[in-house]
Design a protein around this motif. Structure first.
Motif, PDB file in Angstrom:
ATOM      1  N   VAL A   1     -10.724  -9.207  -8.425  1.00  0.00           N
ATOM      2  CA  VAL A   1      -9.434  -8.553  -8.448  1.00  0.00           C
ATOM      3  C   VAL A   1      -9.666  -7.058  -8.588  1.00  0.00           C
ATOM      4  O   VAL A   1     -10.731  -6.617  -9.022  1.00  0.00           O
ATOM      5  N   LYS A   2      -8.696  -6.269  -8.158  1.00  0.00           N
ATOM      6  CA  LYS A   2      -8.732  -4.839  -8.413  1.00  0.00           C
ATOM      7  C   LYS A   2      -7.303  -4.370  -8.574  1.00  0.00           C
ATOM      8  O   LYS A   2      -6.366  -5.118  -8.287  1.00  0.00           O
ATOM      9  N   GLY A   3      -7.149  -3.142  -9.045  1.00  0.00           N
ATOM     10  CA  GLY A   3      -5.813  -2.666  -9.378  1.00  0.00           C
ATOM     11  C   GLY A   3      -4.858  -2.803  -8.216  1.00  0.00           C
ATOM     12  O   GLY A   3      -3.722  -3.251  -8.373  1.00  0.00           O
ATOM     13  N   GLY A   4      -5.331  -2.417  -7.035  1.00  0.00           N
ATOM     14  CA  GLY A   4      -4.453  -2.445  -5.866  1.00  0.00           C
ATOM     15  C   GLY A   4      -3.909  -3.837  -5.620  1.00  0.00           C
ATOM     16  O   GLY A   4      -2.722  -4.018  -5.351  1.00  0.00           O
ATOM     17  N   SER A   5      -4.775  -4.844  -5.753  1.00  0.00           N
ATOM     18  CA  SER A   5      -4.303  -6.191  -5.456  1.00  0.00           C
ATOM     19  C   SER A   5      -3.436  -6.719  -6.595  1.00  0.00           C
ATOM     20  O   SER A   5      -2.535  -7.519  -6.374  1.00  0.00           O
ATOM     21  N   LEU A   6      -3.705  -6.271  -7.817  1.00  0.00           N
ATOM     22  CA  LEU A   6      -2.910  -6.753  -8.945  1.00  0.00           C
ATOM     23  C   LEU A   6      -1.466  -6.268  -8.812  1.00  0.00           C
ATOM     24  O   LEU A   6      -0.529  -7.058  -8.873  1.00  0.00           O
ATOM     25  N   VAL A   7      -1.286  -4.957  -8.629  1.00  0.00           N
ATOM     26  CA  VAL A   7       0.086  -4.484  -8.481  1.00  0.00           C
ATOM     27  C   VAL A   7       0.603  -4.838  -7.092  1.00  0.00           C
ATOM     28  O   VAL A   7       1.796  -5.029  -6.905  1.00  0.00           O
ATOM     29  N   GLY A   8      -0.301  -4.970  -6.145  1.00  0.00           N
ATOM     30  CA  GLY A   8       0.101  -5.315  -4.784  1.00  0.00           C
ATOM     31  C   GLY A   8       0.855  -6.634  -4.745  1.00  0.00           C
ATOM     32  O   GLY A   8       1.741  -6.822  -3.917  1.00  0.00           O
ATOM     33  N   GLY A   9       0.479  -7.562  -5.645  1.00  0.00           N
ATOM     34  CA  GLY A   9       1.171  -8.838  -5.694  1.00  0.00           C
ATOM     35  C   GLY A   9       2.638  -8.682  -6.034  1.00  0.00           C
ATOM     36  O   GLY A   9       3.456  -9.531  -5.704  1.00  0.00           O
ATOM     37  N   ALA A  10       2.947  -7.592  -6.730  1.00  0.00           N
ATOM     38  CA  ALA A  10       4.335  -7.394  -7.141  1.00  0.00           C
ATOM     39  C   ALA A  10       5.110  -6.576  -6.124  1.00  0.00           C
ATOM     40  O   ALA A  10       6.324  -6.634  -6.078  1.00  0.00           O
ATOM     41  N   ILE A  11       4.402  -5.809  -5.309  1.00  0.00           N
ATOM     42  CA  ILE A  11       5.106  -4.880  -4.414  1.00  0.00           C
ATOM     43  C   ILE A  11       5.878  -5.637  -3.344  1.00  0.00           C
ATOM     44  O   ILE A  11       5.351  -6.529  -2.688  1.00  0.00           O
ATOM     45  N   GLU A  12       7.121  -5.268  -3.204  1.00  0.00           N
ATOM     46  CA  GLU A  12       7.986  -5.879  -2.190  1.00  0.00           C
ATOM     47  C   GLU A  12       7.719  -5.190  -0.847  1.00  0.00           C
ATOM     48  O   GLU A  12       7.795  -3.966  -0.743  1.00  0.00           O
ATOM     49  N   ASN A  13       7.353  -5.971   0.132  1.00  0.00           N
ATOM     50  CA  ASN A  13       6.962  -5.355   1.406  1.00  0.00           C
ATOM     51  C   ASN A  13       8.098  -5.222   2.413  1.00  0.00           C
ATOM     52  O   ASN A  13       8.006  -4.485   3.368  1.00  0.00           O
ATOM     53  N   ASP A  14       9.162  -5.948   2.145  1.00  0.00           N
ATOM     54  CA  ASP A  14      10.303  -5.865   3.035  1.00  0.00           C
ATOM     55  C   ASP A  14      11.027  -4.538   2.830  1.00  0.00           C
ATOM     56  O   ASP A  14      10.918  -3.949   1.766  1.00  0.00           O
ATOM     57  N   HIS A  15      11.741  -4.051   3.815  1.00  0.00           N
ATOM     58  CA  HIS A  15      12.607  -2.903   3.551  1.00  0.00           C
ATOM     59  C   HIS A  15      13.861  -2.994   4.393  1.00  0.00           C
ATOM     60  O   HIS A  15      13.947  -3.768   5.360  1.00  0.00           O
ATOM     61  N   PHE A  16      14.835  -2.210   4.003  1.00  0.00           N
ATOM     62  CA  PHE A  16      16.123  -2.280   4.703  1.00  0.00           C
ATOM     63  C   PHE A  16      15.984  -1.753   6.120  1.00  0.00           C
ATOM     64  O   PHE A  16      15.108  -0.942   6.409  1.00  0.00           O
ATOM     65  N   GLY A  17      16.871  -2.162   6.937  1.00  0.00           N
ATOM     66  CA  GLY A  17      16.912  -1.617   8.294  1.00  0.00           C
ATOM     67  C   GLY A  17      15.995  -2.338   9.235  1.00  0.00           C
ATOM     68  O   GLY A  17      15.245  -3.206   8.859  1.00  0.00           O
TER      69      GLY A  17
END
Lengths: 655, 830
Positions: A639-655
């Motif tokens: 694991v690394k920081g990017g993947s840890l917070v990456g799991g929480a990041i919402e990738n969808d966006h409006f529009g």
């Protein structure tokens, strides 16, 4: 009879490989192989594509692409059966092929690592249960290096901490249980963290289940469930206990490769403009994309093994040294002076030199690229914030810097890592500050991150102080947060006199911060060293063995009371008769050269691996504290920081 | 005592023996010729079934009911299965004594444990319409031949998956045989079909014509390990061909007109041909011998020999094992024969014993080994004893000899003799016992309800006993007439603390028997959740099942139970069940997130989890294809949080999101016709400002700034970066005219410089008053204005710094060098 080395990476890898090939052999003739992307890594580590071809695999497809064609009569699916989504994907593809194809197909599904009842149920509902023959490939541990075993459950942190889905805990327990059945019980189990506790409870429960399930009398189980004479202990660390270590930027060479280029299953993709032309794409066979080149991060590469765990600051020097040595041994004018015997010797070594040369070239160009990255203003600023936070500076002094970084639109994950770092090291953020940051993040990166932030809060990564999150309790319960101030003193997780070139302490991996997780492990297996570090003896001669701190589990207890999560220490004993029988069978082992198994539930960082290897090398020293013990590092994944917070990041966006 | 060689028969240069196992096997009234008889491998049970096509004497209505009868080899009836399910086209056994019954319409029943219980499955592949012609069985599966020559194979009975093999021609099949997967080259089952004059070999992928012309072959038989194939031709000849079809090994002419009823291999060395009451045994090199019987005989082939069954006797024909031949053959001068004789002489107290021993002294250990092994192959207890005694005698003469084999053999023989006893009726040969393994033997005994013997043998051979106890308890639960409480007490008393006992299996038996309370009670003693849960579900104890599943930590089990409950209960009660169980809730959430959002919404609503509920709505808004429904969703998300005071922050953010979207929509509309038209939807507030500024819509950008209260610093950064990215240098220079900057002037310098415009970057150097002289000099240097740097240093009267600048330009020539040199000179003069 030579003693069997417990948890030998080579054995485990070989067994997994054989199991898979046997399963593939069971399907006669040529076949299409469809597997999950998540399994591509382990598959690649275990079997070469050419070997798969020898076993009749005609073409390989990713399950996610949904593009398997009807070119072969036999279609083999290789998927994990734990999640309903994948099961349904398999069912749909079977139905699609049946609908579209002219010929009748033979389907087989190989479930990894086990066939689940849910998958049966779902396949039955989809009406395809009878269409496919089902098998299991009991793939649990995948060896990444001689001392690193990974379950390669890459979704584990998200599942475990965000969705609270304990599947990975169960699979981990199962994997460890299998090893116990083979090599004997772990005589003692230490651990920290609520999930770790659950894991160990499961292990103990499984022991009774296995006893009940197996027939009595057979020799394997009779021995299998007595304490092992070759394993010293198992130490389980829950990732939740120590998030900051993950959030920090790793500063070892391998860690930085992971941060910059991303390593998955010992493979990284680097732009071919950096590492030069398209050399044969190593293993894999899955064609590398036009511009990227796949590079195997091979722990067996001699040069790389000297580099990977060093702090990046010294990698340049090491590369220089290697280059000079290579040059001097291959230089032409030296050849002239050699006798024929020497010459023959030299020629025999030439392929080795060439390989080393290639590796040197590769790593020099990669190191250069990483240097470019580390020289950027953004990297330096974020590192500055990290170092300040870890050394105990008032977090509010860092806020301006973080806001500036947000304004400069650096990648979101960098920002989140810093924010989470502050929250986790200070038992949460002041609610007012937290709202400011939340607003800043949403304004800068988009409203979809309302979800990201709420996920981070659920994971316990980004919380208001006092833990008012989730609408649950108001005040923080004791043991629910980690208090870093006393830890800096008690187990010295910040080291001001760090020596990166010739490390004398694990703090070298983060140039100052000594990972809490590894410190906890040290407090169990390297008490003496740690005690002397925390409280340097006044009289160096007398105190070599007698630092009062090193007695019993004092440091461990001292430290763990400030760390969140359950602490435990279990002993597993067996019938005395059986214990004796086992030690007789394995030869007299006394106390020396036992294996210590370290398990990181929720993933381990490469920096921690480096730190553990450093401890391992100290333990191995003859006459030292460890009596020649060996550390085996197991984890649910890297694991690394990017993947840890990456799991929480919402990738969808409006529009 | 009759001589051991009395029943030997010489076939070619090899001996065969006919061991009489049991006499008076069947009732004389049973017309065996009208029955199909099949025997389980390894001397297992016999199943007989009346051939409906043959006439038989009417014995009243009761007898006319058809049954499948299972007998032991000694003719003891084990089980009678009533049959009214249609014409049986295949009857066969598996290695573990499962009885398979295949009917004409392709239905298969798998009777296990020699009980009346069965698992049904269907062959499929249109077998129902076409009809099954016949079946051939091997150790773990079978192949069925349909009337249209399609071949269907089933390779295991736990999860039967009938598969169609490649299609052979559809001409009538004269005879056929199979090669089990364990012995075929392709590792899957292969079928040999005799069609017209030739033979076809069929496997999963193709049907190959072997191009024979000597057919039609009336019988085909494959030796137990498929090393040899035997064919019976129309003109009464037996051909033996090697298993790889490479050579014809022998040909034997029976000179009989009638086609034999059966042809089977006797072990791997001889072929047996059976007519009604006559048997030809053909050894290698076409040597043959003939046996005659009084009544109709059936052949039951086994791995190392052949069982022969008539109404009166059950006999076993096998090649005399080499060891036995060595010891007993007339005139044998093998050391073992001498050893046996020496042992007899010793009994007679004859001094010759020693002479003999001295004679064979050099090969005595070999002689002992041979005697031990020969004892194993012996059926007669007298001769077993004699041989073991001889071995023991020889052993005592040797100085060093490992007695392990001897001891093992004594153990084995005791067991073999016990199970060969006519009441048990398992006439295992030594080789069969070794292949069957003791564990399987125990299983066979328990299936025959011989618990005591099974227990004794287990104890004697140190084998696990758990299965025997479980079987006993199951049987107890099924048939006992005691009240449930005492049954439970009895079972627990006997079985508690016994390792490996599966209470689940007993509980399941109780449940199947309808004794629910007993089942629940017994289940409490089962430690394995994986075993408890399915039964608990079957017993409709859903919540207990859920708790047990959670206890086990196995998420698969938990999911399984949850799926089950979800289907059964109305939503509200379902939520009530999972509410108190956090893990169950978490799992439902995790799976519903990707599959069943409505369920999730209800769950959050019911639990009053507002943040999560709002998050769900926001996530739904994100996945909307167009703006209007997305705004709708956001509105409801905001409403969801309406009266929660502690969540106002989140609510504001959601409202802001909607506001931003609307603003962006207006911008898109307004600018649609301008040359700078672009997409704004999906951008963040900052990105919107950035895009607007870059496109020069300063006023609109300012509107966003004020609407969302963007901090001044942020705005300054955004403006700077946007202008730089759009290369609006003039605007940037305008900025430099303002007095103050919220973020200082350094970022301006850095950003512009990074964009490569040294001239504009230079504009900002002078404004960085907060920095030291040295930094500023360096900044000048970075934008290539060395002279300005030198002037800076000169003004600060820093000789050292000026010197450094001088070092940098020295020797470069031109204007710069001159100017800097001048300054150096000036400073030096001062």
């Amino acid at each position: 009879m030579s003693p069997i080395t417990p948890l030998s990476a080579a054995d485990i890898g070989e067994k997994a490989r054989r199991d898979l090939l046997l399963l593939l052999e069971g399907v006669r003739g040529k076949k299409s192989l469809v597997f999950e992307k998540a399994l591509a890594g382990p598959l690649n580590l275990l079997v070469k594509f050419s070997t798969l071809q020898e076993y009749g695999v005609d073409r390989a497809f990713f399950l996610e692409n949904d593009n398997v064609d009807s070119s072969q009569r036999n279609v083999v699916f290789l998927v994990r059966g734990e999640k309903a989504q994948t099961v349904l994907a398999v069912a749909n593809q079977i139905k699609r092929i049946q609908r579209d194809s002219q010929i009748e197909h033979e389907f087989s599904i190989i479930w990894v690592p086990r066939r689940t009842m849910v998958s049966d149920q779902l396949l039955e509902e989809a009406g395809v249960l009878g269409e496919a023959s089902l098998n299991e490939w009991p793939l649990y541990f995948v060896p990444l290096a001689d001392d690193v075993l990974s379950l390669e459950l890459n979704d584990c942190p998200t599942d475990l901490y965000l969705r609270k889905d304990p599947t990975s805990t169960y699979l981990a327990a199962k994997a460890l249980m299998l090893q116990q059945q083979k090599h004997g019980l772990f005589p003692r189990i230490f651990g920290k963290g609520d999930n770790a506790k659950r894991l160990v409870d499961l292990l103990i429960r499984m022991r009774t289940e296995v006893t009940a399930g197996e027939s009595s009398g057979s020799e394997a189980s009779f021995l299998g469930l007595t304490p092992s004479s070759t394993i010293d202990s198992l130490i389980v660390i829950d990732r939740e206990v120590d998030f900051p270590t993950v959030l920090l930027t790793q500063l070892t060479y391998e860690g930085l490769i992971d941060e910059v280029f991303d390593i998955s299953a010992n493979q990284t993709e680097v732009d071919s403009s950096i590492v030069g032309g398209s050399a044969p794409t190593g293993q894999g066979g899955s064609a590398s994309t036009s511009m990227k080149r796949k590079i195997a991060i091979d722990p067996k590469d001699a040069l790389y093994s000297t580099l990977c765990d060093s702090n990046f600051a010294v990698v340049g020097n090491l590369l220089n040294k290697a280059a000079r040595r290579l040059q001097s041994s291959t230089e032409r004018n030296q050849l002239a002076a050699k006798t024929t015997a020497e010459l023959r010797d030299f020629v025999a070594k030439l392929p080795g030199y060439q390989a080393e040369q290639a590796s040197l070239k590769l790593h020099t160009s990669m190191a250069e690229e990483i240097i470019k990255f580390t020289r950027t203003d953004i990297f330096l600023r974020s590192l500055e914030v990290q170092q300040n936070l870890m050394s105990g500076a008032d977090p509010t002094t860092q806020h301006d810097l973080i806001i500036e970084l947000i304004n400069r639109n650096v990648p979101l994950s960098t920002i989140l890592r810093l924010l989470c770092l502050e929250s986790t090291t200070n038992a949460g953020m002041r609610p007012k500050d937290l709202e400011t940051f939340k607003r800043a993040v949403i304004q800068a990166y988009g409203p979809q991150h309302i979800l990201t932030l709420s996920s981070l809060e659920k994971m316990g990564l980004l919380q208001p102080r006092g833990g008012v999150g989730l609408g649950t309790g108001t005040a923080a319960k004791p043991g629910s947060v980690t208090n870093y101030a006393p830890l800096r003193r008690n187990i010295k997780i910040w080291d001001d006199e760090v020596n990166e070139a010739e490390p004398n302490d694990i703090s070298f991996v983060f140039s100052g911060y000594a990972p809490l997780s590894v410190r906890l492990i040290q407090s169990i297996i390297q008490k003496q060293t740690l005690a002397n570090l925390v409280k340097p003896p006044s009289n160096p001669q007398a105190s070599a063995q007698a630092n009062p701190l090193a007695q019993g589990l004092r440091i461990f207890d001292d430290a763990t009371k400030y760390v969140r999560g359950a602490t435990f220490d279990e002993s597993q004993t067996g019938e005395e008769k059986a214990v004796k029988a086992r030690s007789m069978l394995n030869g007299s082992h006394n106390d020396s050269a036992k294996t210590i198994v370290v398990f990181f539930l929720g993933g381990i960082t490469r920096a921690e691996i480096a730190a553990l290897r450093f401890i391992g090398s100290k333990l191995k020293e003859v006459g030292g504290e460890g009596r020649g013990s060996r550390i085996i590092i197991c984890s649910t994944g890297i694991v690394k920081g990017g993947s840890l917070v990456g799991g929480a990041i919402e990738n969808d966006h409006f529009g | 005592m009759s001589k051991p060689t009395a029943n030997w028969e010489k076939v070619g240069d090899k001996f065969y023996r006919k061991v009489q196992l049991y006499t008076a096997v069947f009732d004389q009234d049973l017309e065996l010729e009208n029955y199909f008889v099949v025997g389980a491998p390894y001397s297992g049970a016999l199943a007989i079934f009346r051939d409906e096509e043959k006439l038989h004497a009417f014995r009243g209505a009761r007898a006319a009911k058809s049954t499948i009868d299972i007998y032991s080899c000694a003719g003891k009836l084990i089980r009678r299965i009533n049959w009214d399910k249609g014409t049986i086209k295949g009857l066969g056994w598996s290695d573990d004594e499962k009885l398979l019954v295949v009917t004409e319409d392709g239905a298969v029943r798998c009777y296990y444990h020699l009980q009346g219980d069965f698992v049904p499955f269907s062959l499929g592949h249109e077998s129902e319409e076409i009809g099954v012609h016949s079946c051939k069985f091997y150790s773990s599966g079978f192949v069925a031949l349909l009337n249209n020559n399609h071949l269907i194979t089933v390779s295991n009975y736990d999860e039967p998956r009938p598969k169609l093999l490649a299609l052979p021609p559809s001409d009538p099949v004269v005879s056929w045989a199979i090669i089990p997967p364990a012995y075929s080259l392709s590792r899957s089952v292969e079928v040999i079909l005799a069609i017209e004059k030739t033979l076809y070999v069929v496997d999963a992928t193709d049907a190959e014509d072997r191009a024979f012309s000597a057919g039609p072959f009336k019988h085909i038989s494959v030796s137990p390990r498929a090393e040899f194939l035997a064919f019976y031709t129309e003109d009464g000849k037996v051909w033996v061909v090697s298993g790889d079809w490479s050579e014809k090994l022998s040909e034997y002419s029976s000179r009989v007109r009638t086609v034999p009823k059966d042809m089977q291999w006797c072990g791997s060395n001889a072929v047996a041909l059976a007519w009604e009451d006559e048997l030809h045994l053909i050894g290698p090199k076409s040597a043959a011998t003939k046996f005659y019987y009084d009544s109709f005989l059936h052949l039951l082939p086994d791995v190392d020999g052949i069982r022969l069954l008539t109404n009166d006797v059950c006999e076993y024909i096998q090649k005399v094992p080499d060891e036995t031949a060595d010891v007993f053959r007339l005139g044998s001068d093998a050391p073992a024969a001498h050893l046996l004789e020496a042992s007899t002489l010793l009994d007679q107290k004859s001094p010759k014993a020693d002479d003999l021993i001295q004679l064979i002294r050099p090969s005595l250990d070999e002689a002992v080994d041979t005697c031990v092994r020969a004892a194993g192959h012996e059926y007669n207890i007298h001769w077993q004893k004699a041989l073991l005694k001889a071995a023991s005698f020889g052993k005592s003469v040797l100085d060093l000899y490992s007695s392990d084999d001897f001891v093992d053999m004594c153990d084995t023989l005791r067991v073999l003799n016990a199970v060969r006893f006519y009441e048990i009726g398992l006439p295992l040969s030594y080789d069969q016992f070794k292949r069957l393994t003791p564990e399987k033997l125990i299983e066979r005994l328990t299936n025959r309800d011989e618990y005591l013997l099974a227990l004794r043998i287990s104890a004697y051979l140190r084998l696990p006993t758990d299965k025997i106890y479980v079987h006993w308890a199951q049987q107890k639960v099924r048939v006992s007439t005691d009240d449930e409480e005492s049954i439970c007490r009895l079972i627990v008393k006997k079985l508690h603390g016994k390792v490996g006992v599966s209470f689940e299996e007993i509980a399941r038996a109780a449940h199947d028997e309808g004794r629910v309370r007993l089942a629940t009670e017994l289940l409490n003693y089962e430690p394995r959740a994986g075993k408890q849960v399915p039964l608990l579900l079957g017993m409709k104890e859903d919540t207990i099942a859920l708790d047990k599943a959670i206890e086990s930590g196995d998420t698969d089990l938990i999911y399984h139970v949850l799926l089950h409950i979800r289907k059964k209960l109305p939503l509200a009660s379902f939520f009530r069940v999972i509410n108190t169980r956090p893990i169950a809730t978490a799992l439902i959430e995790a799976s519903a997130w990707s599959q069943d959002r409505d369920l999730l919404k209800d769950l959050y609503y019911q639990d009053d989890r507002r943040t999560d509920g709002a998050s769900l709505l926001v996530s739904e808004a994100l996945s909307q294809p167009s703006l209007t429904p997305a705004l709708e969703k956001l509105k409801s998300a905001s409403k969801y949080l309406h009266d929660a005071k502690d969540l106002t922050f989140t609510r504001t953010q959601i409202d802001d999101a909607a506001k931003l979207l609307r603003l962006q929509e207006t911008f898109e509309k307004d600018l649609a016709s301008s040359p700078t038209a672009q997409k704004f939807l999906g951008l963040s507030a900052n990105e919107t400002i950035f895009a607007l500024t870059a496109a020069g819509h300063t006023k609109r950008a300012a509107k966003v700034v004020s609407e969302f209260k963007i901090p001044e610093k942020t705005h300054a950064w955004l403006r700077l970066r946007a202008l730089v990215s759009a290369r609006r240098w003039a605007d940037i220079e305008d900025l430099a005219k303002t007095k103050k900057s919220a973020i200082g002037w350094e970022p301006y310098f850095n950003e512009v410089l990074a964009a490569g415009n040294t001239r504009v970057a230079g504009v900002f150097v002078g404004k960085c008053t907060g920095l030291g002289v040295r930094e500023r000099v360096e900044m000048w240097g970075k934008c290539g204005m060395v002279v300005r740097g030198a002037e800076e240093a000169f003004r600060a009267k820093d000789g050292g710094l000026l010197g450094e600048v001088w070092e940098g330009v020295k020797g470069r020539g031109g204007e710069e060098e001159r100017e800097v040199g001048r300054l150096v000179g000036l400073l030096g003069r001062k």
